[in-house]
Scaffold this motif. Structure first.
Motif, PDB file in Angstrom:
ATOM      1  N   CYS A  97     -18.720  -1.955  -3.702  1.00 57.26           N
ATOM      2  CA  CYS A  97     -19.314  -2.365  -4.641  1.00 57.26           C
ATOM      3  C   CYS A  97     -18.190  -3.969  -5.449  1.00 57.26           C
ATOM      4  CB  CYS A  97     -19.346  -2.051  -5.695  1.00 57.26           C
ATOM      5  SG  CYS A  97     -18.429  -0.872  -6.776  1.00 57.26           S
ATOM      6  N   LEU A  98     -18.743  -4.763  -5.492  1.00 54.09           N
ATOM      7  CA  LEU A  98     -16.887  -5.264  -5.461  1.00 54.09           C
ATOM      8  C   LEU A  98     -16.113  -4.155  -7.014  1.00 54.09           C
ATOM      9  CD1 LEU A  98     -16.509  -8.289  -5.644  1.00 54.09           C
ATOM     10  CD2 LEU A  98     -17.341  -8.787  -7.877  1.00 54.09           C
ATOM     11  N   GLU A  99     -16.686  -3.818  -7.824  1.00 52.62           N
ATOM     12  CA  GLU A  99     -15.683  -3.457  -8.663  1.00 52.62           C
ATOM     13  C   GLU A  99     -14.668  -2.037  -7.930  1.00 52.62           C
ATOM     14  OE1 GLU A  99     -18.956  -3.452  -9.368  1.00 52.62           O
ATOM     15  OE2 GLU A  99     -18.468  -4.315 -10.648  1.00 52.62           O
ATOM     16  N   ALA A 100     -15.144  -1.557  -6.710  1.00 55.02           N
ATOM     17  CA  ALA A 100     -14.667  -0.315  -5.847  1.00 55.02           C
ATOM     18  C   ALA A 100     -13.285  -1.687  -4.592  1.00 55.02           C
ATOM     19  CB  ALA A 100     -15.389   0.218  -4.940  1.00 55.02           C
ATOM     20  N   ARG A 138      -4.863  -1.910  -5.154  1.00 50.94           N
ATOM     21  CA  ARG A 138      -3.789  -0.599  -5.156  1.00 50.94           C
ATOM     22  C   ARG A 138      -2.355  -1.507  -3.452  1.00 50.94           C
ATOM     23  NH1 ARG A 138      -8.560   2.479  -5.708  1.00 50.94           N
ATOM     24  NH2 ARG A 138      -8.541   2.039  -3.239  1.00 50.94           N
ATOM     25  N   GLU A 139      -3.954  -2.195  -2.727  1.00 48.19           N
ATOM     26  CA  GLU A 139      -2.750  -2.583  -1.387  1.00 48.19           C
ATOM     27  C   GLU A 139      -1.704  -3.634  -2.452  1.00 48.19           C
ATOM     28  OE1 GLU A 139      -6.139  -4.550   0.530  1.00 48.19           O
ATOM     29  OE2 GLU A 139      -7.298  -2.266   1.283  1.00 48.19           O
ATOM     30  N   HIS A 140      -2.195  -4.562  -3.381  1.00 52.57           N
ATOM     31  CA  HIS A 140      -1.009  -5.665  -4.094  1.00 52.57           C
ATOM     32  C   HIS A 140      -0.242  -5.148  -4.575  1.00 52.57           C
ATOM     33  CE1 HIS A 140       0.787  -9.412  -5.411  1.00 52.57           C
ATOM     34  NE2 HIS A 140       0.509  -8.236  -6.702  1.00 52.57           N
ATOM     35  N   HIS A 141      -0.347  -3.749  -4.904  1.00 54.16           N
ATOM     36  CA  HIS A 141       1.239  -3.085  -5.878  1.00 54.16           C
ATOM     37  C   HIS A 141       1.676  -1.934  -4.874  1.00 54.16           C
ATOM     38  CE1 HIS A 141       2.835  -0.371  -8.862  1.00 54.16           C
ATOM     39  NE2 HIS A 141       2.336   0.670  -7.800  1.00 54.16           N
ATOM     40  N   PHE A 142       1.114  -1.771  -3.424  1.00 54.71           N
ATOM     41  CA  PHE A 142       1.814  -1.340  -2.859  1.00 54.71           C
ATOM     42  C   PHE A 142       2.424  -2.174  -1.737  1.00 54.71           C
ATOM     43  CE2 PHE A 142       2.750   0.563   1.360  1.00 54.71           C
ATOM     44  CZ  PHE A 142       2.817   1.135   1.724  1.00 54.71           C
ATOM     45  N   SER A 143       1.928  -3.394  -1.317  1.00 52.04           N
ATOM     46  CA  SER A 143       2.755  -3.893  -0.602  1.00 52.04           C
ATOM     47  C   SER A 143       3.904  -4.824  -1.886  1.00 52.04           C
ATOM     48  CB  SER A 143       2.329  -5.389  -0.317  1.00 52.04           C
ATOM     49  OG  SER A 143       1.575  -6.302  -1.200  1.00 52.04           O
TER      50      SER A 143
END
Length: 142
Positions: A121-124, A131-136
């Motif tokens: 869903c959009l929120e997930a 999370r991907e942005h934070h990880f990168s």
């Protein structure tokens, strides 16, 4: 994006009628049509890769190698899309299509009309992207 009359009819259905037989049939047809289109294009890409002739001068070979590299990337993307389409068709068969694999909540017809292979869903999806942005960012990719 202009919606077909059939898509408009689906959007007009009550929320408690989510993923009814008509909606599932619509998305099955749409996914099968997209699958056929991607398979045909993938065949064209593979044929183009196979048709490249080696030879010529250094610049010709470099251009051919670059074009082949781009075609291979395109073929890889389309192969991944075919897997996603197959997974979506399997979710239709299993009765899970249209529901977020993370939360179990409805993904929503609007989102599925834009991306029929969506699993979140959009929120997930937004949480996943954060999370991907934070990880990168923590890896120093930015």
């Amino acid at each position: 994006m202009a919606l077909s009359p059939e898509a408009m009819r689906l959007l007009a259905m009550p929320e408690d009628d989510y993923m009814n037989d008509e909606q599932l049939a619509f998305f099955r047809r749409r996914l099968l049509a997209e699958q056929a289109e991607v398979e045909a294009h993938l065949k064209e890409v593979r044929d183009a890769i196979g048709a490249h002739q080696q030879g010529g001068d250094e610049f010709d070979r470099a251009a051919i190698e670059e074009e082949t590299r781009l075609l291979l990337r395109q073929a890889d993307r389309e192969t991944r899309l075919l897997r996603k389409i197959a997974q979506a068709l399997r979710r239709i068969d299993e009765g899970d299509y249209g529901y977020c694999e993370e939360t179990g909540l409805p993904i929503g017809l609007e989102r599925l009309l834009l991306r029929p292979t969506a699993t979140l869903c959009l929120e997930a999806k937004e949480r996943q992207e954060q999370r991907e942005h934070h990880f990168s960012k923590s890896r120093g990719d930015q």
